[in-house]
Write a protein that holds these residues in place. Sequence first.
Motif, PDB file in Angstrom:
ATOM      1  N   VAL A  19       0.860  -1.180   0.000  1.00 40.12           N
ATOM      2  CA  VAL A  19       0.000   0.000   0.000  1.00 40.12           C
ATOM      3  C   VAL A  19       0.899   1.235   0.000  1.00 40.12           C
ATOM      4  O   VAL A  19       1.775   1.367   0.857  1.00 40.12           O
ATOM      5  CB  VAL A  19      -0.919  -0.015   1.246  1.00 40.12           C
ATOM      6  N   ARG A  21       0.627   5.411  -0.173  1.00 40.65           N
ATOM      7  CA  ARG A  21      -0.155   6.647  -0.227  1.00 40.65           C
ATOM      8  C   ARG A  21       0.563   7.600  -1.181  1.00 40.65           C
ATOM      9  O   ARG A  21       1.789   7.689  -1.183  1.00 40.65           O
ATOM     10  CB  ARG A  21      -0.281   7.272   1.163  1.00 40.65           C
ATOM     11  N   SER A  66      -5.060   4.911  -8.276  1.00 39.25           N
ATOM     12  CA  SER A  66      -6.127   5.893  -8.393  1.00 39.25           C
ATOM     13  C   SER A  66      -5.929   6.689  -9.674  1.00 39.25           C
ATOM     14  O   SER A  66      -4.814   6.869 -10.156  1.00 39.25           O
ATOM     15  CB  SER A  66      -6.065   6.829  -7.179  1.00 39.25           C
ATOM     16  N   VAL A  94     -10.511   3.576  -6.892  1.00 38.58           N
ATOM     17  CA  VAL A  94      -9.511   3.752  -5.837  1.00 38.58           C
ATOM     18  C   VAL A  94      -9.520   5.192  -5.304  1.00 38.58           C
ATOM     19  O   VAL A  94      -9.190   5.433  -4.149  1.00 38.58           O
ATOM     20  CB  VAL A  94      -8.104   3.344  -6.337  1.00 38.58           C
ATOM     21  N   LEU A 102     -11.944  -0.588  -1.526  1.00 35.30           N
ATOM     22  CA  LEU A 102     -10.562  -1.016  -1.761  1.00 35.30           C
ATOM     23  C   LEU A 102     -10.441  -2.533  -1.739  1.00 35.30           C
ATOM     24  O   LEU A 102      -9.724  -3.116  -2.551  1.00 35.30           O
ATOM     25  CB  LEU A 102      -9.625  -0.375  -0.725  1.00 35.30           C
ATOM     26  N   LEU A 118      -0.962  -1.027  -4.408  1.00 35.80           N
ATOM     27  CA  LEU A 118      -2.149  -0.189  -4.444  1.00 35.80           C
ATOM     28  C   LEU A 118      -1.712   1.242  -4.129  1.00 35.80           C
ATOM     29  O   LEU A 118      -1.195   1.509  -3.047  1.00 35.80           O
ATOM     30  CB  LEU A 118      -3.164  -0.689  -3.412  1.00 35.80           C
ATOM     31  N   GLY A 120      -2.943   5.011  -3.651  1.00 30.77           N
ATOM     32  CA  GLY A 120      -4.186   5.738  -3.434  1.00 30.77           C
ATOM     33  C   GLY A 120      -4.085   6.800  -2.367  1.00 30.77           C
ATOM     34  O   GLY A 120      -3.062   7.471  -2.237  1.00 30.77           O
ATOM     35  N   ASN A 122      -5.633   8.605   1.587  1.00 36.34           N
ATOM     36  CA  ASN A 122      -6.170   8.468   2.937  1.00 36.34           C
ATOM     37  C   ASN A 122      -7.529   9.139   2.990  1.00 36.34           C
ATOM     38  O   ASN A 122      -7.780  10.018   2.167  1.00 36.34           O
ATOM     39  CB  ASN A 122      -5.219   9.113   3.951  1.00 36.34           C
ATOM     40  N   LEU A 125      -6.622   4.196   2.717  1.00 38.24           N
ATOM     41  CA  LEU A 125      -5.471   3.291   2.766  1.00 38.24           C
ATOM     42  C   LEU A 125      -5.080   2.943   4.201  1.00 38.24           C
ATOM     43  O   LEU A 125      -4.813   1.781   4.514  1.00 38.24           O
ATOM     44  CB  LEU A 125      -4.277   3.887   2.020  1.00 38.24           C
ATOM     45  N   GLN A 126      -5.030   3.934   5.056  1.00 34.20           N
ATOM     46  CA  GLN A 126      -4.686   3.690   6.455  1.00 34.20           C
ATOM     47  C   GLN A 126      -5.695   2.732   7.091  1.00 34.20           C
ATOM     48  O   GLN A 126      -5.321   1.769   7.764  1.00 34.20           O
ATOM     49  CB  GLN A 126      -4.648   5.010   7.226  1.00 34.20           C
TER      50      GLN A 126
END
Length: 186
Positions: A19, A21, A66, A94, A102, A118, A120, A122, A125-126
């Motif tokens: 993941v 961000r 995204s 996304v 997700l 992935l 994307g 917050n 994601l978090q």
Amino acid sequence: MSAEVSADAATPPPRRLVVLRHAKSAWPQSVPDHERPLAPRGLRDAPAAGRALAGADCLPDLALCSTAVRARRTWELASAQWVTAPPVRYDPRVYAADVPELLAVARETPAEVRTLLLVGHNPGLQELVLHLAGGALHDALEPVRVKFPTSAVAVLAWHAPTWADLAPGAALLTWTAVPRGHKGGG
């Protein structure tokens, strides 16, 4: 051949969800949120995230990104740090996604993909990392509970036949990082 070797040979390698961000974005006036570009710090941090993933041997087989400009640019700059970038799919779901959205996107991943990236935003994601992690190595979960800043990376691993088997608490959070580039260079 020993029984131990046979058992290991029968166990497939773990699946990994990486993941990422998006890197720090700018907030120009009159620019819609979806179209926001990366800020100067983001332009430095995104390549650093790519180098960190390579250094941690966490290069993906496929990336889901995204469609937002800041996420696409993060992907481009991060993957440019690798010898060969994997295929990428830009998925509008996304952008601004919550955990159920997700998970739905991740669960569609073809079974042959062992490591999925992935890229994307917050808070989705978090929340996804916290939702999937049933445990963590080296106290990696606590920093994610506190904050998942721009350019943050989390790697979750689990054993399952397909991505459709991805379930709450089923993964182990194996690594986290917040890579930062430096002014005046990479």
